[in-house]
Write a protein that holds these residues in place. Structure first.
Motif, PDB file in Angstrom:
ATOM      1  N   PHE A   1       8.144   9.694  10.801  1.00 15.42           N
ATOM      2  CA  PHE A   1       7.911   9.832   9.051  1.00 15.42           C
ATOM      3  C   PHE A   1       8.885   8.007   9.497  1.00 15.42           C
ATOM      4  N   VAL A   2       8.266   7.203   7.879  1.00 18.58           N
ATOM      5  CA  VAL A   2       8.507   5.809   8.101  1.00 18.58           C
ATOM      6  C   VAL A   2       9.020   5.547   7.219  1.00 18.58           C
ATOM      7  N   ALA A   3      10.382   4.822   7.022  1.00 20.91           N
ATOM      8  CA  ALA A   3      11.048   4.604   6.196  1.00 20.91           C
ATOM      9  C   ALA A   3      10.529   2.998   5.215  1.00 20.91           C
ATOM     10  N   ILE A   4      10.842   3.361   4.608  1.00 24.96           N
ATOM     11  CA  ILE A   4      10.787   1.875   3.337  1.00 24.96           C
ATOM     12  C   ILE A   4      12.209   1.498   3.518  1.00 24.96           C
ATOM     13  N   THR A   5      12.396   0.111   3.619  1.00 26.03           N
ATOM     14  CA  THR A   5      13.590   0.043   4.190  1.00 26.03           C
ATOM     15  C   THR A   5      13.985  -1.074   2.589  1.00 26.03           C
ATOM     16  N   VAL A   6      12.691  -1.309   1.896  1.00 26.00           N
ATOM     17  CA  VAL A   6      12.155  -2.094   0.502  1.00 26.00           C
ATOM     18  C   VAL A   6      13.527  -0.941  -0.844  1.00 26.00           C
ATOM     19  N   ALA A   7      12.523   0.050   0.003  1.00 26.03           N
ATOM     20  CA  ALA A   7      12.819   1.864  -1.077  1.00 26.03           C
ATOM     21  C   ALA A   7      15.063   1.711  -0.642  1.00 26.03           C
ATOM     22  N   THR A   8      15.317   1.515   0.328  1.00 26.84           N
ATOM     23  CA  THR A   8      16.448   1.933   0.669  1.00 26.84           C
ATOM     24  C   THR A   8      17.580   0.990   0.082  1.00 26.84           C
ATOM     25  N   GLU A   9      17.131  -0.430  -0.578  1.00 28.58           N
ATOM     26  CA  GLU A   9      17.562  -1.496  -0.714  1.00 28.58           C
ATOM     27  C   GLU A   9      17.848  -1.224  -2.876  1.00 28.58           C
TER      28      GLU A   9
ATOM     29  N   GLU B   1       0.667  -1.338  -0.421  1.00 32.90           N
ATOM     30  CA  GLU B   1       0.197   0.057  -0.017  1.00 32.90           C
ATOM     31  C   GLU B   1       1.094   1.187   0.220  1.00 32.90           C
ATOM     32  N   ALA B   2       1.550   1.276   0.478  1.00 25.46           N
ATOM     33  CA  ALA B   2       2.792   2.184   0.548  1.00 25.46           C
ATOM     34  C   ALA B   2       3.531   3.170  -0.429  1.00 25.46           C
ATOM     35  N   TRP B   3       4.099   2.154  -1.235  1.00 31.40           N
ATOM     36  CA  TRP B   3       3.754   2.476  -2.474  1.00 31.40           C
ATOM     37  C   TRP B   3       2.831   2.900  -3.885  1.00 31.40           C
ATOM     38  N   GLU B   4       1.687   2.686  -3.386  1.00 35.50           N
ATOM     39  CA  GLU B   4       0.366   4.180  -4.061  1.00 35.50           C
ATOM     40  C   GLU B   4       0.151   5.116  -3.382  1.00 35.50           C
ATOM     41  N   ILE B   5      -0.080   5.218  -2.172  1.00 32.37           N
ATOM     42  CA  ILE B   5      -0.526   5.631  -0.881  1.00 32.37           C
ATOM     43  C   ILE B   5       0.973   7.444  -0.348  1.00 32.37           C
ATOM     44  N   GLY B   6       2.470   6.728  -0.831  1.00 31.64           N
ATOM     45  CA  GLY B   6       3.054   7.778  -0.299  1.00 31.64           C
ATOM     46  C   GLY B   6       3.591   7.249   0.863  1.00 31.64           C
ATOM     47  N   ARG B   7       3.661   8.668   1.092  1.00 34.87           N
ATOM     48  CA  ARG B   7       4.280   8.975   3.250  1.00 34.87           C
ATOM     49  C   ARG B   7       3.499   8.244   3.831  1.00 34.87           C
ATOM     50  N   LEU B   8       4.395   7.592   4.495  1.00 36.28           N
ATOM     51  CA  LEU B   8       3.571   7.311   5.553  1.00 36.28           C
ATOM     52  C   LEU B   8       4.117   8.096   7.625  1.00 36.28           C
TER      53      LEU B   8
ATOM     54  N   PRO C   1      20.313   4.271 -10.107  1.00 40.66           N
ATOM     55  CA  PRO C   1      19.768   5.124 -11.273  1.00 40.66           C
ATOM     56  C   PRO C   1      18.157   4.420 -11.343  1.00 40.66           C
ATOM     57  N   MET C   2      17.902   3.319 -11.966  1.00 41.85           N
ATOM     58  CA  MET C   2      17.389   2.563 -12.698  1.00 41.85           C
ATOM     59  C   MET C   2      15.971   2.141 -11.440  1.00 41.85           C
ATOM     60  N   ALA C   3      16.803   2.440  -9.943  1.00 43.00           N
ATOM     61  CA  ALA C   3      15.541   2.619  -8.955  1.00 43.00           C
ATOM     62  C   ALA C   3      14.286   3.606  -8.680  1.00 43.00           C
ATOM     63  N   THR C   4      14.472   5.211  -9.740  1.00 43.13           N
ATOM     64  CA  THR C   4      13.437   5.235  -9.694  1.00 43.13           C
ATOM     65  C   THR C   4      12.812   5.370 -10.538  1.00 43.13           C
ATOM     66  N   ARG C   5      12.705   4.209 -11.615  1.00 48.82           N
ATOM     67  CA  ARG C   5      12.009   4.027 -12.652  1.00 48.82           C
ATOM     68  C   ARG C   5      11.109   2.446 -11.811  1.00 48.82           C
ATOM     69  N   LEU C   6      11.722   1.336 -11.351  1.00 46.06           N
ATOM     70  CA  LEU C   6      11.646   0.462 -10.582  1.00 46.06           C
ATOM     71  C   LEU C   6       9.992   1.092  -9.164  1.00 46.06           C
ATOM     72  N   PHE C   7      10.514   2.063  -8.680  1.00 39.17           N
ATOM     73  CA  PHE C   7       9.726   2.919  -7.856  1.00 39.17           C
ATOM     74  C   PHE C   7       8.677   2.966  -8.236  1.00 39.17           C
ATOM     75  N   ALA C   8       7.954   3.459 -10.035  1.00 43.92           N
ATOM     76  CA  ALA C   8       6.976   3.726 -10.393  1.00 43.92           C
ATOM     77  C   ALA C   8       6.805   2.539 -10.214  1.00 43.92           C
ATOM     78  N   VAL C   9       6.893   1.431 -11.204  1.00 45.30           N
ATOM     79  CA  VAL C   9       6.425   0.213 -11.294  1.00 45.30           C
ATOM     80  C   VAL C   9       5.368  -0.664 -10.361  1.00 45.30           C
ATOM     81  N   LEU C  10       6.180  -0.619  -9.111  1.00 46.46           N
ATOM     82  CA  LEU C  10       5.476  -0.997  -7.357  1.00 46.46           C
ATOM     83  C   LEU C  10       4.409  -0.072  -7.239  1.00 46.46           C
ATOM     84  N   ALA C  11       4.373   1.568  -7.442  1.00 39.88           N
ATOM     85  CA  ALA C  11       4.093   2.079  -7.557  1.00 39.88           C
ATOM     86  C   ALA C  11       2.844   2.094  -8.325  1.00 39.88           C
TER      87      ALA C  11
END
Length: 642
Positions: free
Chosen positions: A281-289, A260-267, A296-306
């Protein structure tokens, strides 16, 4: 540095700073890039100091998703810089919603110009969350980018903010802007994104790790039982009660929150104990990893997850996978966020301490291994591929004006180009995912990714069918989370095949994979909406399943025939054997034991004739496979193999 900032990662920050200094010690020190922060001062006052050095501000352009309702943050910056030419960027695709945030100073007393900054904030289907301020001065340009939004709390208040300030001396050209419309005010929108922290609210740090939230209370000292809630821009969710131990730490399950966090953003985590309230604030360890591993590809993957990926994101991601198939999430296991997970496995806490590792350590970690956070990230990515989202919006607006039509046409052309790249990369990647000798072989992932591409791009049905035909032979069983999708794909492929005996051939394929035909239900087709729309609009799932159950394979009919022959009883209801050229002899042999004794019966399908030892012609081999019977050298050959 300040009593306002407390962290357990001080040593890690120091080591990181030393590393950065060592890497940059040979570079020129021009002072053109500065870090400004609000500890001991404010972002606004730092901007003013450098603007004075460049002769004073003459124009301010603000890009921010959040503003004060009365515009006091922007007004204060304008007054401090003695500059009244203030322009506010309006993002065509809207802003990320903030808790208590407004997208425009709707009740501000000063009129502000609404503009659009095409570069670098071009509308691409995503919501705006970037914060940047351009200050054009008499003798240069300042560019601020960082955490501070344009609210008073962000620029001048008690918020702890940090930004990068670029000083471009003698630069007289800035962002090119065009006029825009002031955004429409929602019926009910809260007053301020960044309300200043009051003394009554404590501070904590927290991380979301798989199916649990782990938190440490920094201030004040709170111990014992607390009520735990998570606030988002949409709602407040109660997680229950947890106990804070003697070191100020707690852990509580939060199944489903990660996806749910990928769709709604900040926790925001909130702890309540009588009158005491602690938030952070809640840090999402998946995002860190993902940032650690994918760069640089992480931002693309974030978009897919969201779920808000663009055609360019998908094309870039598939090119990334094609470049190194070991990056595919083939070893991902079910995330505790979606499937309850394995409670005996402890996720890795990825926070500032992870900075202690070197980049080389990260690069040389074996693919598919590593931290639980990375495995969880891959599980979430694989889950995102399995989530139907439909094609990108390509509806025509016949009422649009000429400029909008040109813009839409240009965007459609760009998207088509990216989609063509995606198909090219996918078709190059697919054989690698199906090569049984390859370490990246994963036919289930290949099928999931095929449906993802088909769902988003909607390629020609012939191409999609060709992809599926390559994948299905590699699937030898139906186990795991993707079983329903694979099973439904089998049924769609055979159910839309124009060749004869499709139900019997489907039955044979399923029985060879140990599928209990009694468990087949039409509901599994809901897992492949793209395949259904592209390939099976005329297929009735319930009827086809019924045909499969009623039909028989050649091997099954041969077994029934042999039982009837042994009992010397009639063989009724034949579907396949009765279509063969040998049916007359087969019926006669039921009562003619001499004739029956001349038949060659095999448990498994032979490749050649038992008499002449020659390979069977292709047509006769096909009859033996499909009908269970053929003939060679004047003798009938029967096979019991399904």
């Amino acid at each position: 540095m300040s009593e306002r900032i407390q962290t357990a990662a001080g040593p890690a920050f120091i080591r990181l700073a030393d590393t950065l200094r060592a890497a940059n010690h040979t570079g020129p020190r021009t002072g053109a890039v500065r870090i400004i922060h609000s500890v001991g001062g404010s972002i606004g006052s730092e901007i003013a100091r450098f603007a004075d050095e460049l002769g004073g501000a003459r124009r301010i352009t603000v890009v921010s998703p959040y503003h004060d309702l009365d515009g006091r943050g922007v007004d204060a910056l304008s007054d401090l810089l003695s500059c009244h030419d203030v322009r506010l960027h309006v993002h065509e695709d809207g802003n990320v919603r903030g808790i208590g945030a407004v997208s425009w100073p709707f009740e501000g007393k000063r009129k502000r110009d609404a503009v659009e900054v095409p570069l670098p904030f071009k509308a691409d289907g995503r919501l705006l969350h970037a914060k940047s301020i351009e200050i054009m001065c008499q003798r240069g340009r300042l560019l601020v980018a960082g955490s501070a939004n344009s609210t008073h709390a962000g620029l001048f208040g008690a918020n702890v903010e940090a930004s990068v300030l670029r000083i471009q001396r003698q630069t007289l050209m800035g962002w090119k802007t065009s006029s825009a419309d002031v955004p429409q005010r929602p019926d009910a929108q809260a007053a301020d994104d960044g309300e200043e922290t009051t003394g009554g609210v404590g501070v904590l740090r927290a991380s979301l790790e798989g199916g649990a939230i782990k938190a440490t209370v920094i201030t004040p000292k709170v111990r014992g039982r607390v009520k735990v809630c998570v606030r988002t821009v949409r709602r407040t969710r109660e997680l229950g009660y947890a106990d804070i131990d003697s070191t100020g730490r707690l852990s509580i399950e939060a199944h489903g929150l990660e996806q749910e966090a990928w769709e709604i953003g900040r926790l925001v985590l909130r702890l309540e104990q009588q009158e005491t309230v602690v938030e952070g604030f809640v840090a999402i360890t998946v995002a860190t990893e993902l940032v650690r591993r994918a760069g640089p590809m992480a931002t693309r993957l974030f978009a897919v997850l969201a779920g808000n990926e663009t055609p360019a994101d998908v094309a870039a991601m598939l090119a990334w996978f094609r470049e190194d198939p070991n990056r595919l999430p083939r070893v991902a296991k079910e995330s505790t966020a979606s499937a309850g997970g394995d409670e005996n496995k402890t996720p890795t806490f990825v926070n500032f301490e992870s900075l202690d590792g070197s980049i080389e350590d990260i690069r040389h970690e074996a693919s598919g291994n590593g931290s639980a956070a990375w495995k969880n990230a891959m599980a979430l990515l694989r889950s995102a591929f399995s989530t139907p989202r439909g094609p990108w919006n390509s509806e025509r607006d016949d009422d649009a004006d000429d400029d909008d039509k040109k813009t839409n046409a240009k965007r459609t052309k760009e998207n088509d180009q990216q989609n063509a790249k995606s198909i090219e990369h996918f078709e190059a990647l697919l054989p690698k995912m199906l090569d049984s000798k390859s370490s990246v072989a994963d036919p289930f992932l290949a099928l999931t990714l095929t449906h993802f591409v088909a769902d988003r791009i909607r390629p020609p049905s012939v191409k999609v069918r060709s992809w599926i035909s390559q994948i299905l032979p590699a699937i030898t069983s139906f186990n795991g989370a993707a079983a329903d999708q694979a099973l439904a794909s089998f049924l769609v492929y055979y159910g839309t095949d124009v060749a004869p005996n499709s139900a019997a051939r489907a039955r044979r394929a399923l029985l060879l994979r140990d599928v209990d035909l009694g468990t087949l239900i039409p509901g599994i087709f809901e897992s492949i909406p793209a395949f259904m729309e592209l390939l099976a609009q005329d297929l009735n799932p319930a009827e086809f399943i019924e045909c499969i159950i009623r039909s028989k394979t050649g091997g099954e009919e041969v077994r029934a025939y042999l039982l009837a022959a042994a009992a010397e009883v009639p063989f009724e209801g034949s579907v396949l054997l009765s279509k063969s050229d040998q049916w007359v002899k087969l019926k006669k042999a039921l009562t003619d034991r001499d004739l029956f004794g001349k038949f060659s019966v095999f448990k498994t399908r032979p490749s050649g004739c038992p008499r002449c030892r020659m390979n069977l012609p292709l047509a006769r081999s096909a009859d033996l496979r499909q009908l269970g019977v053929t003939e060679c050298c004047g003798r009938i050959i029967l096979c019991e193999e399904i």
